[in-house]
Motif scaffolding. Structure first.
Motif, PDB file in Angstrom:
ATOM      1  N   GLN A   1       4.137   4.378  -9.053  1.00 49.94           N
ATOM      2  CA  GLN A   1       5.631   4.271  -9.196  1.00 49.94           C
ATOM      3  C   GLN A   1       5.958   5.513  -9.918  1.00 49.94           C
ATOM      4  O   GLN A   1       5.513   6.121 -11.094  1.00 49.94           O
ATOM      5  CB  GLN A   1       6.173   3.839  -9.777  1.00 49.94           C
ATOM      6  CG  GLN A   1       6.044   1.940  -9.215  1.00 49.94           C
ATOM      7  CD  GLN A   1       6.534   1.857  -7.976  1.00 49.94           C
ATOM      8  OE1 GLN A   1       8.116   2.178  -7.749  1.00 49.94           O
ATOM      9  NE2 GLN A   1       6.117   1.094  -7.114  1.00 49.94           N
ATOM     10  N   VAL A   2       6.372   6.865  -9.528  1.00 45.37           N
ATOM     11  CA  VAL A   2       6.915   8.179  -9.745  1.00 45.37           C
ATOM     12  C   VAL A   2       8.215   8.450 -10.286  1.00 45.37           C
ATOM     13  O   VAL A   2       9.171   7.832 -10.387  1.00 45.37           O
ATOM     14  CB  VAL A   2       6.778   8.848  -8.835  1.00 45.37           C
ATOM     15  CG1 VAL A   2       7.210  10.584  -9.672  1.00 45.37           C
ATOM     16  CG2 VAL A   2       5.547   8.914  -8.535  1.00 45.37           C
TER      17      VAL A   2
ATOM     18  N   ARG B   1       4.891   5.855  -4.347  1.00 37.60           N
ATOM     19  CA  ARG B   1       4.172   7.322  -4.005  1.00 37.60           C
ATOM     20  C   ARG B   1       2.802   6.664  -2.962  1.00 37.60           C
ATOM     21  O   ARG B   1       2.036   6.029  -5.210  1.00 37.60           O
ATOM     22  CB  ARG B   1       4.325   8.303  -4.710  1.00 37.60           C
ATOM     23  CG  ARG B   1       4.130  10.193  -4.194  1.00 37.60           C
ATOM     24  CD  ARG B   1       3.911  11.124  -5.295  1.00 37.60           C
ATOM     25  NE  ARG B   1       5.382  11.315  -5.471  1.00 37.60           N
ATOM     26  CZ  ARG B   1       5.881  12.751  -5.989  1.00 37.60           C
ATOM     27  NH1 ARG B   1       4.802  13.331  -6.900  1.00 37.60           N
ATOM     28  NH2 ARG B   1       7.061  12.463  -6.519  1.00 37.60           N
ATOM     29  N   LEU B   2       2.331   6.996  -2.707  1.00 33.26           N
ATOM     30  CA  LEU B   2       0.876   7.004  -1.992  1.00 33.26           C
ATOM     31  C   LEU B   2       0.166   8.116  -3.367  1.00 33.26           C
ATOM     32  O   LEU B   2       0.254   9.265  -2.589  1.00 33.26           O
ATOM     33  CB  LEU B   2       0.569   6.700  -0.699  1.00 33.26           C
ATOM     34  CG  LEU B   2       0.918   5.477  -0.005  1.00 33.26           C
ATOM     35  CD1 LEU B   2       0.642   5.322   1.210  1.00 33.26           C
ATOM     36  CD2 LEU B   2      -0.146   3.891  -0.763  1.00 33.26           C
ATOM     37  N   PHE B   3      -0.994   7.728  -3.193  1.00 33.09           N
ATOM     38  CA  PHE B   3      -2.664   8.014  -3.690  1.00 33.09           C
ATOM     39  C   PHE B   3      -3.547   8.617  -3.521  1.00 33.09           C
ATOM     40  O   PHE B   3      -3.483   6.911  -3.222  1.00 33.09           O
ATOM     41  CB  PHE B   3      -2.256   8.403  -5.470  1.00 33.09           C
ATOM     42  CG  PHE B   3      -1.136   9.024  -6.409  1.00 33.09           C
ATOM     43  CD1 PHE B   3      -0.967  10.090  -7.008  1.00 33.09           C
ATOM     44  CD2 PHE B   3       0.096   7.661  -6.533  1.00 33.09           C
ATOM     45  CE1 PHE B   3       0.379  10.649  -7.231  1.00 33.09           C
ATOM     46  CE2 PHE B   3       1.104   8.387  -6.709  1.00 33.09           C
ATOM     47  CZ  PHE B   3       1.147   9.226  -7.525  1.00 33.09           C
TER      48      PHE B   3
ATOM     49  N   VAL C   1       1.499  10.447  -1.005  1.00 38.56           N
ATOM     50  CA  VAL C   1       2.868  10.218   0.289  1.00 38.56           C
ATOM     51  C   VAL C   1       4.436   9.944  -0.790  1.00 38.56           C
ATOM     52  O   VAL C   1       4.088   8.353  -0.560  1.00 38.56           O
ATOM     53  CB  VAL C   1       2.933   9.626   1.244  1.00 38.56           C
ATOM     54  CG1 VAL C   1       3.564   9.463   2.751  1.00 38.56           C
ATOM     55  CG2 VAL C   1       0.939  10.897   2.177  1.00 38.56           C
ATOM     56  N   PRO C   2       5.248   9.964  -0.689  1.00 34.17           N
ATOM     57  CA  PRO C   2       6.560   9.364  -0.966  1.00 34.17           C
ATOM     58  C   PRO C   2       7.071   9.034   0.128  1.00 34.17           C
ATOM     59  O   PRO C   2       7.022   8.920   0.831  1.00 34.17           O
ATOM     60  CB  PRO C   2       7.790  11.062  -1.611  1.00 34.17           C
ATOM     61  CG  PRO C   2       7.497  11.824  -0.470  1.00 34.17           C
ATOM     62  CD  PRO C   2       5.779  11.665  -0.725  1.00 34.17           C
TER      63      PRO C   2
ATOM     64  N   GLN D   1      -0.274  10.966   7.074  1.00 35.61           N
ATOM     65  CA  GLN D   1       0.814  10.832   8.460  1.00 35.61           C
ATOM     66  C   GLN D   1       1.959   9.708   8.429  1.00 35.61           C
ATOM     67  O   GLN D   1       0.741   8.751   8.025  1.00 35.61           O
ATOM     68  CB  GLN D   1       1.057  11.813  10.009  1.00 35.61           C
ATOM     69  CG  GLN D   1      -0.374  13.160   9.274  1.00 35.61           C
ATOM     70  CD  GLN D   1       0.678  13.659   8.680  1.00 35.61           C
ATOM     71  OE1 GLN D   1       1.501  13.938   9.264  1.00 35.61           O
ATOM     72  NE2 GLN D   1       0.109  14.740   7.784  1.00 35.61           N
ATOM     73  N   ILE D   2       2.956   9.595   8.600  1.00 38.99           N
ATOM     74  CA  ILE D   2       3.917   8.461   8.041  1.00 38.99           C
ATOM     75  C   ILE D   2       4.358   8.279   9.943  1.00 38.99           C
ATOM     76  O   ILE D   2       4.339   8.759  10.395  1.00 38.99           O
ATOM     77  CB  ILE D   2       4.980   8.115   7.232  1.00 38.99           C
ATOM     78  CG1 ILE D   2       4.594   8.197   5.695  1.00 38.99           C
ATOM     79  CG2 ILE D   2       6.064   7.237   7.793  1.00 38.99           C
ATOM     80  CD1 ILE D   2       6.013   8.588   4.739  1.00 38.99           C
TER      81      ILE D   2
END
Length: 218
Positions: free
Chosen positions: A124-125, A134-136, A148-149, A188-189
């Motif tokens: 959580q940014v 956001r994925l890390f 990836v936001p 990639q989403i």
């Protein structure tokens, strides 16, 4: 007034009898996409404590979760840091948020590990007075591979986040809102789906690829 309380994680590890040829890889919550929790090991009736470890000051917010990597280490995920425990109980911090993401923290209670050993967590940014998911993705040495936001309704408090691995290493992510995402292992989403309410469970994936979630319609 904000109080910072040093976090304490108490880890216990017991000896178990492992069946021949059984893998110890446990890459997600309850081990498999269907979250069966079935382990490829048989536990001995006379289990013995191998070691225990106190982990102090892991972060100002401590809601730690464990996930087994594919190299024998156990990832320790929570707060503002990510660490790892070796099979012998040695602990090292492998990732901390950089200065430009100060105030951010890890929110996923279901981290996942890809087949190449990469750990994927939801963070959580903090942007202004709100949190954005956001994925890390962090490799086994602690290097940030990609981020990836994702979209979720802006909130003043960090929402719950959930991750599951599907067939082929696809990542299914729910991040505190109505959206379910499918993300490839290379960030990639692939698609997103909006449910009729906020998703409040870890997605479960059946053997035929059907995905199940529970959404709160309020």
């Amino acid at each position: 007034m904000l109080y910072r309380i040093p976090a304490l994680l108490f880890v216990l590890v017991f000896a178990i009898t492992v069946s021949a040829g059984a893998a110890s890889f446990w890459p997600m919550f309850q081990r498999d996409p269907g979250h069966t929790g079935l382990a490829p090991v048989s536990t001995a009736e006379d289990m013995q404590l191998l070691w225990q470890r106190d982990i102090i000051d892991f972060g100002p917010s401590m809601d730690a979760h464990l996930v087994m990597g594919n190299g024998g280490d156990v990832w320790v995920v929570g707060g503002q840091k990510i660490g790892a425990l070796s099979p012998a109980g040695e602990f090292t911090v492998r990732f901390s948020f950089p200065a430009d993401l100060a105030g951010s923290f890890i929110s996923s209670n279901s981290p996942v590990v890809l087949s190449d050993g990469t750990l994927v967590v939801m963070g959580q940014v903090r942007i202004g007075g709100t949190f954005r998911p956001r994925l890390f993705a962090i490799d086994s040495s602690g290097v940030l591979r990609w981020t990836v936001p994702l979209e979720a309704p802006p909130t003043g408090h960090p929402p719950e986040s959930f991750l599951t691995l599907g067939p082929g290493g696809s990542i299914y992510a729910a991040c505190g809102g109505p959206y379910l995402y499918k993300i490839s292992p290379d960030s990639q989403i692939q698609w997103s789906y909006e449910c009729e309410g906020n998703i409040g469970t870890i997605p479960a994936v059946a053997s035929d690829g059907t995905i199940y979630v529970i959404a709160d319609k309020g």
